[in-house]
Each structure stands twice: as C-alpha cells, then as structure tokens.
Design an enzyme around this catalytic site. Structure first.
Site, short mmCIF file in Angstrom:
data_model
loop_
_atom_site.label_atom_id
_atom_site.label_comp_id
_atom_site.label_asym_id
_atom_site.label_seq_id
_atom_site.Cartn_x
_atom_site.Cartn_y
_atom_site.Cartn_z
N LYS A 15 115.57 4.76 176.89
CA LYS A 15 115.31 5.80 175.29
C LYS A 15 115.28 4.50 173.89
CE LYS A 15 120.08 6.02 176.86
NZ LYS A 15 119.56 5.32 177.52
N ARG A 162 121.55 -9.28 178.78
CA ARG A 162 122.62 -8.97 178.04
C ARG A 162 123.96 -9.05 178.86
NH1 ARG A 162 121.48 -2.93 176.15
NH2 ARG A 162 122.80 -2.15 177.01
#
Ligand code: ADP
Ligand code: ADP
Length: 216
Positions: A15, A162
């Site tokens: 996305k 992350r």
C-alpha cells in the site's frame, strides 16, 4: 484530475509503495497513518507516547486517536487535489468516521482498492523491509535495494528496520487485519466502491493494475 482513494490490504501488501508512486505521478496527497504515528513516536510527542505500546505489539491504536489525525490532514490544502489514504480506515468505526468527515467536505471517496496477496509473501516482504529514518522512503533488501546498503538513495539517511517487522509481530498484525480490517471489504463492496487488484507480482505490475482499476 481529482481522485480520492482508500487502500485496503494486509501489512506488506504494498500500500505504501503504491501510494508513493501515485503521489509522484499525479501529485495526490498521501495520508499514511502509520508514518504519522511513527514520526510522533520518534519525536516523543504526547501522541507518540500514547501510540508506541500498541504499535510495538502489533495492535491497533485507538480509533479516536487515528480519526483525529486523518481529520486534520484531510482539511489541509494539499489534499484538495486528491488523496490516497494508505492504512486508514482499519476498523468499521474508522470507516464510518471517514464517511462523516468527507460528507462535511462534500468529497466522497471514489474507490476503495483491496490489495490481494498471500500471507507468506507478506512475511518475506516485511522481514526485508527497510525505511529511511529521515525521509521515510521505502526499500527492501532483495526486491528494492538501495544503491549503498543501509543508506537512503534520496537523502543519505540511515535505513532502519521497524520494531514491528519481526516475524512474531508480523503474524499478530495479520491476525488483527483479518479480524478488524477485512470486514471493510464488504463495507465498500456493498456500496459498489470496492475494486480488488492482484498485489503479489512486481511493483510495476501492481502499479499498472492499480491505475487500470481506478481509471488513471
Ligand atoms: P503496515 O501497513 O505495514 O501494517 P502501518 O505503517 O500502516 O503498517 O501501521 C503500523 C502500525 O501503526 C499499526 O500496526 C498500528 O499499530 C498503527 N496504525 C496505523 N494506522 C492505523 C489505523 N488506521 N488504526 C489503528 N492503528 C493504526
Ligand atoms: P504496506 O504499506 O502495505 O505495509 P509496503 O509498501 O511498505 O507495504 O511494502 C512492504 C515491503 O515490501 C517494502 O520493503 C517494499 O519495498 C516491498 N514491496 C512493496 N511492493 C512490492 C512488490 N510488488 N514486490 C516485492 N516487494 C514489494
């Protein structure tokens, strides 16, 4: 041309990558709640302090927090030329709040795009994902490597992994997606706004499928 899109799809379905490409090609505003929350965490703001524990555990940040962020962003002048909401809404409550916000602006969304990709591909993509700590540009150690390992092509910033891109947190995020976000496909399908695209191929193929699906 003005296009208002919502991107739905599991973590790692691409996305953010595709939203950035649309922004580059058409100038649409990219609203990524994940990026905004991570910046708040890095800056140690009250918002960041509130969001950090949920994010690290792969859980959703409470609806009122993210709804407030999106409301503020969409009211800004940069979103008048169209926007891509990348990572919002993720719950039915958020989808209803978005309808109310856009109703106030008389600017309903045009399409909700669902990215279809299987779980194993997602784990491979997320475990190799690296992000620039400075400008948030996205890389992948095998699929989209930087010119120099660990360094951002665009700004020279440091590429980091992350904390929620570890396998056990990835699995938890996939569960959260199935439970809270997948039902939104029916929400938008029921209103005739849903388009589904295959998202397991290379970046360029997904980009082409996306443009065709939304008429760009
Ligand atoms: P990904 O698309 O890789 O899952 P994001 O960057 O969109 O990741 O989101 C990272 C984390 O930020 C989520 O796991 C969640 O904790 C929080 N978050 C982002 N967007 C939302 C949202 N719309 N609602 C609740 N939490 C969110
Ligand atoms: P999302 O925003 O849905 O969580 P991202 O756009 O951050 O997904 O993509 C996750 C990781 O997969 C990133 O490292 C990105 O470079 C990589 N990626 C994105 N799209 C593709 C693709 N079509 N093929 C291979 N890797 C991809």
């Amino acid at each position: 041309m003005t296009v208002r899109l919502v991107f739905l799809g599991p973590p790692g379905s691409g996305k953010g990558t595709q939203a950035a490409l649309l922004k580059e090609a058409f100038g649409f505003c990219q609203v990524s709640t994940g990026d905004i929350l991570r910046q708040a965490v890095a800056g140690g703001t009250p918002l960041g302090l509130q969001a950090k524990a949920c994010m690290d555990a792969g859980e959703l940040v409470p609806d009122p927090v993210v709804i407030g962020i999106v409301q503020e962003k969409l009211a800004g002048p940069e979103c008048r030329k169209g926007f891509v909401l990348d990572g919002f809404p993720r719950t039915t409550g958020q989808a209803e709040a978005l309808d109310a916000i856009l109703h106030d602006f008389s600017a309903p969304i045009d399409r909700a795009v669902a990215f279809r990709v299987d779980d194993e591909a997602v784990v491979g993509r997320l475990s190799g994902r690296r992000t620039c700590a400075k400008c948030q540009a996205m890389y992948h150690v095998s699929f989209a490597p930087p010119r120099v390992a660990g360094v951002c092509d665009r700004c020279g910033g440091e590429l980091v992994q992350r904390p929620d891109d570890r396998e056990e947190v990835i699995r938890q995020r996939l569960r959260v997606y199935e439970e809270n976000t997948r039902p939104l496909l029916d929400y938008y399908r029921g209103r005739g706004q849903l388009v589904e695209i295959p998202a397991g191929g290379p970046v360029e193929a997904v980009h082409a499928a996306l443009k065709a699906a939304v008429g760009l």
